[in-house]
Design a protein around this motif. Sequence first.
Motif: not given
Lengths: 551, 425
Positions: A459, A461-462, A465, A490, A493
């Motif tokens: 989460e 990282d998301r 990102w 992506d 990630l």
Amino acid sequence: MGDWRTITVPVLSSDSKNILSYTSEKKTSPTSMNSQVLRLSLPSSKNMHSFFSAFCTEENLEQSISYIDRELTTLGFPSIYAESKGRELNLVSIINCMNELLVLQHKNLRAQEEAEMQHMKLGSDMDHLQNCYAKLKEQLELSKREVVGLQERDRQLQSKNRNLHQLLKNEKDEVQKLQNIISSRATQYNHDMKRKEREYNKLKERLHQLVMNKKDKKIAMEILNCVGRADGKRGAWRTDKTEARNEEEMYKVLLSDYEQRQKQLLLENAELKKVLQQMKKDIISLLPPQKQKPKEKSEDGLVLSDQEEDIGDLNKENMWELSCETVREQLTNSIRKQWRMLKNHVEKLDNQVSRGHSGALNEKDVISREDHELETEKLELEIQQCKEMIKTQQQLLQQQLTCDDDTTLLLQDCYLLEERERLQEEWRLFREQKRNFEKERKSFTEAAIRLGLERKAFEEDRGTWLKHQFLTMTADCNNPNATTPSSEPDIRLVKSASRQRKPPSLLSTPISAEPCQTSQYIAQNSVASEKPTADNMPNLWVESDDKEETE
Amino acid sequence: ASCVQHRLVVRDASSLQLLQLYTCLDQIQYIEWSSDSLFILCALYKRGIVQVWSLEQPAWHCRIDEGSAGLVASCWSPDGRHILNTTEFHLRITVWSLCTKSVSYIKYPKACQQGVVFTKDGRYMAVAERRDCKDFISIFVCSNWQLLRHFDTETQDLSGIEWAPNGCVLAAWDTCLEYKVLLYSLDGRLLSSFRAYEWPLGVKSVAWSPSSQFLAIGSFDEKVRILNHVTWKKITELDHPATVASKKTIVYKEVEKSPTVDTERLSFPPTRELASSLFSTQSKYDISQVPVSLQYVKPVADRANPKVGVGMLAFSADNCFLATKNDNIPNAVWIWDIRKLKLSVVLEQLCTIQCFQWDPCQPRLAVCTGTSRVYLWSPAGCMVVQVPGEGDFQIVSLSWHSSGDSMVLLSKDNFCVCYLEREEV
């Protein structure tokens, strides 16, 4: 002196008179001695001297000596003269000769005695045989006469027999004749009787007619008043119905009688059959097991058992069906067979007993009575012992069954111990399984924790990102070539996620192949916004694990 | 009931008290009670009249006159309301009905010793007939006198017929010249015929056992042959030899006891009692040791109806014994045990046996021999009963009461009733 002629060997005789006569004659004429037979007899003491003096006198001494010498030498004795042919006598040889002669004399006497004995024996045997012969001859005569007599009687009897046969035949013929005569007379009488009877009938008819024709007023019945019938019914007219009813009643009477009789006979039959069955069973039980001729007997036995089964079956079924012919025959035949077998067996036993009495114990099957009795005694003893044993065993059993509390408790304890051990085993297994389950649960929780951490990281990282993306997007508005880097983050990630995922996978126990999958599934679930429910469980675990961790 | 000359006297059976007295027209030859004991018929053969008297109504009377037809025999029918008269020369049998005053005739009856017989239950009557030299039997239904069956018999000269007690079989036997016994069923079928031998004289007497199981045939050859009802074949022959040799038979011999006279009590003139006791001989039974030879009478060879053979046969009421008399040995009664088919007892009397009859209830046999004593036998033993009284009472025949408690002893001119006490149990 006279010439010495060869004197013949004297014949032994017991006649002493002859000697006397001879000696007397000798004195008168010495020459007559030559022609006369010297009779040497068993010398009696009286005639000894005369006898001895008869041969040798003083005159003819020399001659007598030479004569004796000659005789002796001819007989094989040594000469009585001395070697020189002189007149000297060898005394020794004389004595020897005398001795020899005496011995010879003794022997002769003995032989004579024996011969006389033999002679007497033979004589008596002869007499005996002659007597026997005479008797046998007499007997033979008698028996011959008897035979003749018997033959005569036989002949007479035979002739009598023939006569009697003849008489019998004659009598039979006469009887036959008389019977014929009787029968012919009987027919004649019958004929005559019939004729007379017909006449008589005619007369009766005539009389009857006359009587009826006379119209006798006297033939009447005077009665004061009619009497009621005994059973109170009225008289009935004679009609066909009544006739039919009569017939019916008659047949009813007959039928009831027959039925009654049949019932009685059936009962009798059933009883007799029962008796026969019982007899059959008894006979079968009496018969010993057959060893010889197994084939035949087994066949018989099979047949019998079949029949028995059949009859047994039939007995169980309806009793009245037993009256059919085949079953009846079977029963009687089987009983006959069994009876024959029993008879044979009894005959065999009788033979054995008779043989045993006569003493012939050669056969193996024959057991003498004493042995048999011994065996029976032994068997009885054995039976007694067995019975006693059974009694004691029964007593012991009884004791065991009705024994006191200690033993029962012990017994019960034994059973309990067994059960406890079994339970313990089961407990052990149970605990093992429980431990395994605990371990698995732990691994599950760890996996869940990791998953949660990974999700958080993911989460974050998301978020970063997206922020980055947003920033780059705004930056890329200025910069139009920003498409490829969108994919990169992506990929980065994803890579990072995978990288991040990998070490925890490496860290996790090898068993956690499944937990990985489950964690992925849980992760997917959580992504699919089933957070609260999915997270509840892991949260719980997480909490507990966190608690554990914090502790 | 008894008749004296032309008077009929009716007495009570237990007390012999005079109850009724009837007078008939002439000397009575034959009397018979009806089956319900309400009527008595008196047959006057000489006059050809039958008079019937009623017991309940002494005033009632009935007279049947046969007229010139004459009267030879008369009897009641089993229902007690019909009288069968046999006319002279056996011309016909007339059936007179007391209820309806009607008459029926039976033609051609046979003149033989037993031509009309009724079944025990009284339903059927068999009549022996003879037409055209052939024998026939007709069976009538007694209730309405209808002819049921009419069939011929294979006999030369039918001598007698007898129903079995069960009413289903009729035995018919031929004259003594021919031994033949035929058995017919109620519906006229010939069941069986029995012939023991051919030439010698044949059947003398026949008796059925009360259970209808056996038929005893006594014949002139001094033997009794017993047939059984299942196969109608002879099951045994009972012989009557003059010497009884079997160890198992008991022979009772009647022995005379000389009367003891008390010489002190003799008085002059002698009283009647003393006289009778002096002259009447007492007798008792003795058991004779087997073998016993019985008194044998050689029959006269050239007379008809010789006194040979078994002339009397009777079965006991319980079907256990058969009493027979061999006319050759006229003083003896032979009692056979039917269960074992063996001779069990021989009673040897001093005089010729006149009559014997079984007690209808028990196995008790009463025998009379023409003396003033009646002899009783039962399986328990036998005894002699002297009829008390003055003078001679020569018992010629006897008859039991149906209850077995008493019996009537008949002599030529008198009769007396013998009462048997029942044992107190």
